[in-house]
Write a protein that holds these residues in place. Structure first.
Motif, PDB file in Angstrom:
ATOM      1  N   VAL A  22       1.024  -1.252   0.003  1.00  0.00           N
ATOM      2  CA  VAL A  22      -0.082   0.022   0.033  1.00  0.00           C
ATOM      3  C   VAL A  22       0.873   1.295  -0.035  1.00  0.00           C
ATOM      4  CG1 VAL A  22      -1.663   1.160   1.257  1.00  0.00           C
ATOM      5  CG2 VAL A  22      -2.196  -1.219   1.151  1.00  0.00           C
ATOM      6  N   GLY A  23       1.975   1.086   0.758  1.00  0.00           N
ATOM      7  CA  GLY A  23       2.519   2.545   0.731  1.00  0.00           C
ATOM      8  C   GLY A  23       3.997   2.504   0.083  1.00  0.00           C
ATOM      9  N   GLY A  24       4.491   1.628  -0.462  1.00  0.00           N
ATOM     10  CA  GLY A  24       5.505   1.360  -1.061  1.00  0.00           C
ATOM     11  C   GLY A  24       6.608   0.892  -0.149  1.00  0.00           C
ATOM     12  N   THR A  25       7.813   0.545  -0.707  1.00  0.00           N
ATOM     13  CA  THR A  25       9.040   0.052  -0.218  1.00  0.00           C
ATOM     14  C   THR A  25       9.701   0.992   0.670  1.00  0.00           C
ATOM     15  OG1 THR A  25      10.467   0.266  -2.155  1.00  0.00           O
ATOM     16  CG2 THR A  25       9.478  -1.504  -2.041  1.00  0.00           C
ATOM     17  N   ARG A  26       9.466   2.364   0.666  1.00  0.00           N
ATOM     18  CA  ARG A  26       9.854   3.453   1.493  1.00  0.00           C
ATOM     19  C   ARG A  26       9.184   3.741   2.754  1.00  0.00           C
ATOM     20  NH1 ARG A  26      10.671   8.151  -0.562  1.00  0.00           N
ATOM     21  NH2 ARG A  26      12.788   8.669   0.383  1.00  0.00           N
ATOM     22  N   ARG A  84      -1.533   7.733   5.502  1.00  0.00           N
ATOM     23  CA  ARG A  84      -0.614   7.245   4.814  1.00  0.00           C
ATOM     24  C   ARG A  84       0.550   8.136   4.535  1.00  0.00           C
ATOM     25  NH1 ARG A  84      -3.278   4.121   0.626  1.00  0.00           N
ATOM     26  NH2 ARG A  84      -5.210   3.414   1.517  1.00  0.00           N
ATOM     27  N   GLN A  85       1.760   7.533   4.356  1.00  0.00           N
ATOM     28  CA  GLN A  85       3.049   8.223   4.390  1.00  0.00           C
ATOM     29  C   GLN A  85       2.994   9.050   3.099  1.00  0.00           C
ATOM     30  OE1 GLN A  85       6.772   6.444   5.938  1.00  0.00           O
ATOM     31  NE2 GLN A  85       7.660   6.958   3.532  1.00  0.00           N
ATOM     32  N   ARG A  86       3.585  10.051   3.113  1.00  0.00           N
ATOM     33  CA  ARG A  86       3.462  11.059   2.216  1.00  0.00           C
ATOM     34  C   ARG A  86       4.607  10.583   1.123  1.00  0.00           C
ATOM     35  NH1 ARG A  86       5.270  16.537   3.994  1.00  0.00           N
ATOM     36  NH2 ARG A  86       5.795  16.631   1.537  1.00  0.00           N
ATOM     37  N   ALA A  87       4.241  10.419  -0.230  1.00  0.00           N
ATOM     38  CA  ALA A  87       5.220  10.016  -1.328  1.00  0.00           C
ATOM     39  C   ALA A  87       6.345  10.850  -1.553  1.00  0.00           C
ATOM     40  CB  ALA A  87       4.506   9.605  -2.374  1.00  0.00           C
ATOM     41  N   ASP A  88       6.054  12.207  -1.439  1.00  0.00           N
ATOM     42  CA  ASP A  88       7.039  13.445  -1.801  1.00  0.00           C
ATOM     43  C   ASP A  88       8.012  13.842  -0.543  1.00  0.00           C
ATOM     44  OD1 ASP A  88       4.830  14.492  -0.580  1.00  0.00           O
ATOM     45  OD2 ASP A  88       4.914  16.012  -1.730  1.00  0.00           O
ATOM     46  N   LEU A  89       8.047  12.890   0.218  1.00  0.00           N
ATOM     47  CA  LEU A  89       9.015  13.434   1.380  1.00  0.00           C
ATOM     48  C   LEU A  89      10.423  13.643   1.224  1.00  0.00           C
ATOM     49  CD1 LEU A  89       7.430  11.409   4.297  1.00  0.00           C
ATOM     50  CD2 LEU A  89       7.422  13.747   4.357  1.00  0.00           C
TER      51      LEU A  89
END
Length: 395
Positions: A22-26, A84-89
């Protein structure tokens, strides 16, 4: 009612890949959850495979304790999906220098170096308790201040002095932990690596590799201080969460009643000078082994059960997950969020095998610590070469 622990192990294990999908590998939360899985379910798996586990664990309640841990993972999943964790951090923007930071780091370095030199060969033998005795009465205060200092990772890049003193202090801190048999630096380094790679926008392959190395290092430290079995069994038996949880479930509510939130109120009251409350870890020792000089720690799952039973566990972990997400999603907005996110991650990982009082104390006192440093700052002129986005210390 009987519970099959394998179902809890398998279902909890699925939470990690779900978070990654869901959130990606990061997704930082996924890696923190993997840590919780090892320290929570490791002893359960060891027991199910016929290996040894922490002495005193009530094996009749391992199934119920496993359900409690599963509910903690359900809470983490719910909180992680809600926020969700932001993707553009990215990394935090340096807007201020912290002149007091190098001073504090040098003071901590000098203190630890002095203790190590004066202790000498006393750190080479004996149990962990013996070596802590050699370190002196300031041992635990020093470890707490190091959590605060190491959480200043991003702030230390504001000057050459900050970078140098941060690195030097970190090396001495690790040496101190190794000498006293403490594993605190494992949580600190893991949190720093996760945040560094997140801020740099790089792959999380390094954090995974570092995590495995830190796990092996923690296992080695455990064996050197007389931690018991070796090999896979030892890797699976990091910490005493299962022992604590089964003990609490044995005595609550059969012997002691549910506290209905009292321990959380006491944790808050404990922050007020002159109102120190006895820690749950001592409460456990007084009932399990009165007069013992040893400690067994506690657990956030055990404390939640002590207060509200099984259903208190997912609520607590969902709330902690949401707070974790809110902090990490703001690390690029201001240095205080970057600091608080690193510190909270350390405190949460450390507190998983502790109690709310230590988690709250670390976070609140840590913010006070940061506030003192923030009082003496120098503004970096807007648009200058020094106003940069920090990805890592001396990248």
């Amino acid at each position: 009612m009987t519970y099959d622990p394998w179902y809890a192990v398998l279902l909890a294990g699925l939470v990690i890949p779900v978070l990654l999908l869901v959130g990606g590998t990061r997704d930082v939360l996924a890696y923190v959850t993997a840590y919780f899985f090892l320290f929570g379910f490791g002893p359960v798996v060891s027991y199910l495979l016929g290996g040894s586990i922490y002495f005193g664990t009530n094996t009749a309640l391992i199934g119920r304790a496993a359900v409690g841990l599963l509910l903690a993972f359900a809470g983490v999943l719910a909180g992680g999906l809600l926020v969700r964790q932001r993707a553009d951090l990215g990394g935090p923007t340096v807007t201020h220098r912290f002149p007091l930071l190098p001073v504090v780091l040098v003071a901590l370095t000098v203190y630890a170096t002095t203790v190590l030199v004066l202790g000498g060969t006393g750190f080479l033998a004996g149990t962990k308790i013996d070596r802590i005795g050699v370190a002196g009465p300031g041992h635990y205060d020093y470890l707490l201040f190091e959590m605060f200092a190491c959480a200043l990772y991003f702030m230390a890049d504001g000057s050459h002095a900050g970078r140098f003193t941060y690195r030097l202090n970190l090396v001495v801190y690790i040496a101190y932990c190794l000498s006293t048999g403490e594993r605190d630096f494992v949580f600190v380094l893991f949190s720093i690596v996760l945040h560094r790679e997140l801020a740099r926008g790089g792959s999380f392959a390094k954090p995974v590799g570092y995590g495995i190395a830190l796990l092996l290092g923690a296992t080695l430290i455990f064996s050197l201080r007389g931690g018991g079995p070796t090999g896979t069994t030892q890797v699976l038996n990091q910490g005493s969460v299962l022992f604590v949880d089964t003990w609490v479930m044995t005595h609550v509510p059969a012997v002691d009643p549910f506290t209905h939130g009292a321990t959380y109120w006491q944790a808050a009251l404990n922050l007020v000078p002159g109102h120190a409350q006895p820690p749950l870890a001592q409460w456990l020792v007084d009932r399990y082994a009165p007069g013992s000089a040893s400690g067994y720690g506690f657990s956030l799952t055990g404390e939640a059960y002590l207060n509200f039973g099984l259903w208190g566990i997912p609520v607590l972990f969902a709330a902690l997950t949401v707070l974790h997400r809110l902090l990490i999603n703001r690390i690029d907005r201001a240095p205080v969020y970057a600091y608080a996110s690193v510190l909270f991650t350390v405190a949460w990982m450390y507190g998983f095998r502790g109690e709310s009082a230590s988690l709250l104390k670390t976070c609140v006192y840590g913010l006070v610590f940061y506030g003192v440093l923030r009082l003496v700052t120098v503004r970096v002129p807007a648009g200058s070469e020094e106003e940069v986005t920090v990805a890592c210390v001396s990248s």
